[in-house]
Design a protein around this motif. Structure first.
Motif, PDB file in Angstrom:
ATOM      1  N   ASP A  59      -2.750  -7.978  37.996  1.00  0.00           N
ATOM      2  CA  ASP A  59      -1.740  -6.917  37.852  1.00  0.00           C
ATOM      3  C   ASP A  59      -2.071  -5.713  38.723  1.00  0.00           C
ATOM      4  O   ASP A  59      -1.199  -5.152  39.387  1.00  0.00           O
ATOM      5  CB  ASP A  59      -1.616  -6.478  36.391  1.00  0.00           C
ATOM      6  N   TYR A  60      -3.340  -5.314  38.711  1.00  0.00           N
ATOM      7  CA  TYR A  60      -3.784  -4.168  39.514  1.00  0.00           C
ATOM      8  C   TYR A  60      -3.516  -4.415  41.002  1.00  0.00           C
ATOM      9  O   TYR A  60      -2.969  -3.545  41.698  1.00  0.00           O
ATOM     10  CB  TYR A  60      -5.271  -3.897  39.267  1.00  0.00           C
ATOM     11  N   GLU A  62      -1.431  -6.642  42.414  1.00  0.00           N
ATOM     12  CA  GLU A  62       0.012  -6.747  42.680  1.00  0.00           C
ATOM     13  C   GLU A  62       0.650  -5.370  42.773  1.00  0.00           C
ATOM     14  O   GLU A  62       1.473  -5.122  43.658  1.00  0.00           O
ATOM     15  CB  GLU A  62       0.693  -7.580  41.596  1.00  0.00           C
ATOM     16  N   LYS A  63       0.287  -4.462  41.870  1.00  0.00           N
ATOM     17  CA  LYS A  63       0.835  -3.096  41.910  1.00  0.00           C
ATOM     18  C   LYS A  63       0.377  -2.357  43.163  1.00  0.00           C
ATOM     19  O   LYS A  63       1.160  -1.640  43.791  1.00  0.00           O
ATOM     20  CB  LYS A  63       0.423  -2.323  40.655  1.00  0.00           C
TER      21      LYS A  63
END
Length: 109
Positions: A59-60, A62-63
């Protein structure tokens, strides 16, 4: 069959990898590897498949990639001497984690 698209894919992969390694500041211990590049035949779009380690940081990363997309695109455009310049899209490659799941299931059998 033409070798143009595979050559363009390799060129984009090399440049994008260099940009991500040098220009993208990620947390310590987070690794991003480009596993595959897929450019459309009309050269308008390029999908860049990335493997992320450790998986808990997906998630980190991808953001971060989404936030830095325009900067990465701009840096890539400066390195590519072609028209049209393909618009990039990052896709998380889950092949390795899926292979691990299958391997665990097979061991259970």
């Amino acid at each position: 069959m033409s070798t143009r698209i595979p050559k363009i894919n390799e060129l984009i992969k090399a440049h994008a990898n260099e940009i991500i390694l040098k220009d993208l500041s990620l947390k310590s211990g987070v690794f991003v590897t480009i596993s595959k590049v897929d450019t459309t035949p009309d050269l308008r779009y390029t999908r860049i498949f990335v493997s992320i380690f450790p998986e808990k940081e997906i998630d980190y990363v991808e953001k971060t990639l989404a936030k830095e997309m325009y900067r990465i695109q701009g840096a890539l455009n400066k390195k590519l001497f072609m028209r049209p310049l393909p618009k990039i899209q990052f896709i998380t490659d889950m092949t390795e984690s899926k292979a691990d799941e299958i391997e665990k299931l097979l061991k259970q059998i």
